[in-house]
Design a protein around this motif. Structure first.
Motif, PDB file in Angstrom:
ATOM      1  N   ARG A 126       0.831  -1.206   0.000  1.00 18.98           N
ATOM      2  CA  ARG A 126       0.000   0.000   0.000  1.00 18.98           C
ATOM      3  C   ARG A 126       0.865   1.254   0.000  1.00 18.98           C
ATOM      4  N   CYS A 127       1.874   1.289   0.865  1.00 18.42           N
ATOM      5  CA  CYS A 127       2.736   2.469   0.936  1.00 18.42           C
ATOM      6  C   CYS A 127       3.626   2.581  -0.298  1.00 18.42           C
ATOM      7  N   TYR A 128       4.067   1.449  -0.797  1.00 22.29           N
ATOM      8  CA  TYR A 128       4.907   1.436  -1.999  1.00 22.29           C
ATOM      9  C   TYR A 128       4.156   2.056  -3.171  1.00 22.29           C
ATOM     10  N   GLN A 129       2.889   1.692  -3.311  1.00 22.50           N
ATOM     11  CA  GLN A 129       2.085   2.226  -4.405  1.00 22.50           C
ATOM     12  C   GLN A 129       1.777   3.706  -4.199  1.00 22.50           C
ATOM     13  N   ARG A 130       1.486   4.093  -2.961  1.00 22.72           N
ATOM     14  CA  ARG A 130       1.180   5.508  -2.685  1.00 22.72           C
ATOM     15  C   ARG A 130       2.382   6.407  -2.981  1.00 22.72           C
ATOM     16  N   LEU A 131       3.588   5.898  -2.710  1.00 21.20           N
ATOM     17  CA  LEU A 131       4.795   6.694  -2.897  1.00 21.20           C
ATOM     18  C   LEU A 131       5.384   6.536  -4.299  1.00 21.20           C
ATOM     19  N   GLY A 132       4.873   5.578  -5.064  1.00 21.23           N
ATOM     20  CA  GLY A 132       5.472   5.305  -6.361  1.00 21.23           C
ATOM     21  C   GLY A 132       6.840   4.681  -6.218  1.00 21.23           C
ATOM     22  N   GLY A 133       6.998   3.856  -5.183  1.00 24.02           N
ATOM     23  CA  GLY A 133       8.301   3.277  -4.852  1.00 24.02           C
ATOM     24  C   GLY A 133       8.933   4.051  -3.710  1.00 24.02           C
ATOM     25  N   PHE A 134       9.709   3.379  -2.891  1.00 24.09           N
ATOM     26  CA  PHE A 134      10.355   4.065  -1.775  1.00 24.09           C
ATOM     27  C   PHE A 134      11.512   4.906  -2.291  1.00 24.09           C
ATOM     28  N   PRO A 135      11.498   6.217  -2.033  1.00 23.01           N
ATOM     29  CA  PRO A 135      12.492   7.124  -2.625  1.00 23.01           C
ATOM     30  C   PRO A 135      13.887   7.001  -2.036  1.00 23.01           C
ATOM     31  N   VAL A 136      14.000   6.448  -0.829  1.00 21.42           N
ATOM     32  CA  VAL A 136      15.291   6.200  -0.200  1.00 21.42           C
ATOM     33  C   VAL A 136      15.261   4.775   0.347  1.00 21.42           C
ATOM     34  N   PRO A 137      16.416   4.195   0.704  1.00 18.95           N
ATOM     35  CA  PRO A 137      16.408   2.836   1.248  1.00 18.95           C
ATOM     36  C   PRO A 137      15.503   2.718   2.473  1.00 18.95           C
ATOM     37  N   LEU A 138      14.691   1.670   2.491  1.00 13.93           N
ATOM     38  CA  LEU A 138      13.792   1.425   3.613  1.00 13.93           C
ATOM     39  C   LEU A 138      14.180   0.135   4.315  1.00 13.93           C
ATOM     40  N   LEU A 139      14.416   0.229   5.612  1.00 11.23           N
ATOM     41  CA  LEU A 139      14.674  -0.935   6.450  1.00 11.23           C
ATOM     42  C   LEU A 139      13.388  -1.267   7.198  1.00 11.23           C
ATOM     43  N   MET A 140      12.843  -2.421   6.932  1.00  8.94           N
ATOM     44  CA  MET A 140      11.567  -2.808   7.533  1.00  8.94           C
ATOM     45  C   MET A 140      11.773  -3.410   8.918  1.00  8.94           C
ATOM     46  N   GLY A 141      10.963  -2.976   9.869  1.00  5.39           N
ATOM     47  CA  GLY A 141      10.976  -3.577  11.192  1.00  5.39           C
ATOM     48  C   GLY A 141      10.242  -4.911  11.165  1.00  5.39           C
ATOM     49  N   LEU A 142      10.871  -5.956  11.692  1.00  7.47           N
ATOM     50  CA  LEU A 142      10.265  -7.294  11.711  1.00  7.47           C
ATOM     51  C   LEU A 142      10.287  -7.815  13.140  1.00  7.47           C
ATOM     52  N   LEU A 143       9.096  -7.976  13.714  1.00  4.66           N
ATOM     53  CA  LEU A 143       8.978  -8.438  15.093  1.00  4.66           C
ATOM     54  C   LEU A 143       8.276  -9.808  15.073  1.00  4.66           C
ATOM     55  N   PRO A 144       9.037 -10.904  15.175  1.00  4.27           N
ATOM     56  CA  PRO A 144       8.427 -12.232  15.136  1.00  4.27           C
ATOM     57  C   PRO A 144       7.547 -12.474  16.359  1.00  4.27           C
ATOM     58  N   LEU A 145       6.326 -12.882  16.125  1.00  4.39           N
ATOM     59  CA  LEU A 145       5.384 -13.138  17.212  1.00  4.39           C
ATOM     60  C   LEU A 145       5.677 -14.492  17.843  1.00  4.39           C
ATOM     61  N   SER A 146       5.518 -14.574  19.159  1.00  8.13           N
ATOM     62  CA  SER A 146       5.828 -15.822  19.869  1.00  8.13           C
ATOM     63  C   SER A 146       4.594 -16.566  20.346  1.00  8.13           C
ATOM     64  N   SER A 147       3.449 -15.894  20.410  1.00  2.00           N
ATOM     65  CA  SER A 147       2.224 -16.541  20.868  1.00  2.00           C
ATOM     66  C   SER A 147       1.035 -15.651  20.521  1.00  2.00           C
ATOM     67  N   ALA A 148      -0.162 -16.220  20.637  1.00  6.71           N
ATOM     68  CA  ALA A 148      -1.362 -15.425  20.401  1.00  6.71           C
ATOM     69  C   ALA A 148      -1.477 -14.312  21.434  1.00  6.71           C
TER      70      ALA A 148
END
Length: 226
Positions: A126-148
């Motif tokens: 959604r954000c990629y399309q709104r911006l027409g691509g990320f204009p600078v390098p984007l580091l995505m935060g990834l938080l692995p879930l451990s339980s419900a």
């Protein structure tokens, strides 16, 4: 490498100036600028926020130090060489406002973007399309879930984090295998968005650092992104 994390909400301009020059003297070259949470979110809701500068304002001042001038525009003995990152929450309730803030930070001179934790590829797309691509390098935060329960706590209690209902359902359905399901979800997300992001920073839950290796195992294209 070390990263100086600056939350502007509770710091005045002179203190930030001192922090930056002192950190540079200690060898820090990477700065992550973020507003910080409002006081009412913490243990002292009656406290008043104090801020002399916004994130975009601070980001715009750092290039002055990189060009050999202090925040007052006067020469300093040695120019700094900071790489500046700014924050971006792809799951924000008001995405238009978040995008306007990102635009201000990029216009101010941010070199890269670190996202809030992402839990579904649709947020990236959604954000990629709104911006027409990320204009600078984007580091995505990834938080692995451990339980419900972990997923529900993050969704309901941690400001800025939104976990889609579909992800929560998968964690609930996994039962005792929820930790494995969390790793599977993280791997699926990385595989789905790897072509659109520059890298990833992983936030293991409750000190479970072994999950980082388990997520990256078998993903050679992403192994250097952690």
């Amino acid at each position: 490498e070390a990263v100086l994390h600056i939350a502007t909400r509770h710091r005045n301009l002179l203190a930030l100036h001192s922090d930056l020059l002192g950190a540079h003297g200690l060898g820090v070259r990477n700065v992550f600028v973020v507003m910080g949470d409002l006081p009412y979110i913490g243990d002292y809701p009656q406290a008043t926020a104090v801020a002399d500068v916004t994130p975009s304002g601070l980001i715009s001042l750092i290039p002055q130090a990189n060009s050999g001038r202090n925040l007052a525009g006067r020469p300093i003995k040695q120019a700094t060489s900071f790489l500046v990152g700014c924050a971006f929450n792809m799951g924000a309730t008001d995405l238009d406002r978040e995008l306007r803030g990102l635009e201000r930070n990029l216009d101010a001179g941010a070199h890269c973007v670190l996202s809030q934790a992402v839990f579904d590829p649709e947020s990236i797309e959604r954000c990629y399309q709104r911006l027409g691509g990320f204009p600078v390098p984007l580091l995505m935060g990834l938080l692995p879930l451990s339980s419900a329960r972990h997923a529900e706590f993050l969704h309901n209690e941690v400001p800025g984090i939104v976990i889609p209902e579909g992800v929560q359902k998968r964690m609930r359905a996994a039962g005792r295998g929820s930790q494995e399901e969390g790793i599977t979800l993280a791997r699926e997300l990385l595989e789905a968005v790897s072509s659109k992001i520059a890298g990833v920073y992983i936030i293991p839950a409750f000190g479970r650092y072994e999950t980082v290796a388990r997520i990256l195992h078998g993903l050679p294209a992403l192994a250097q992104a952690d």
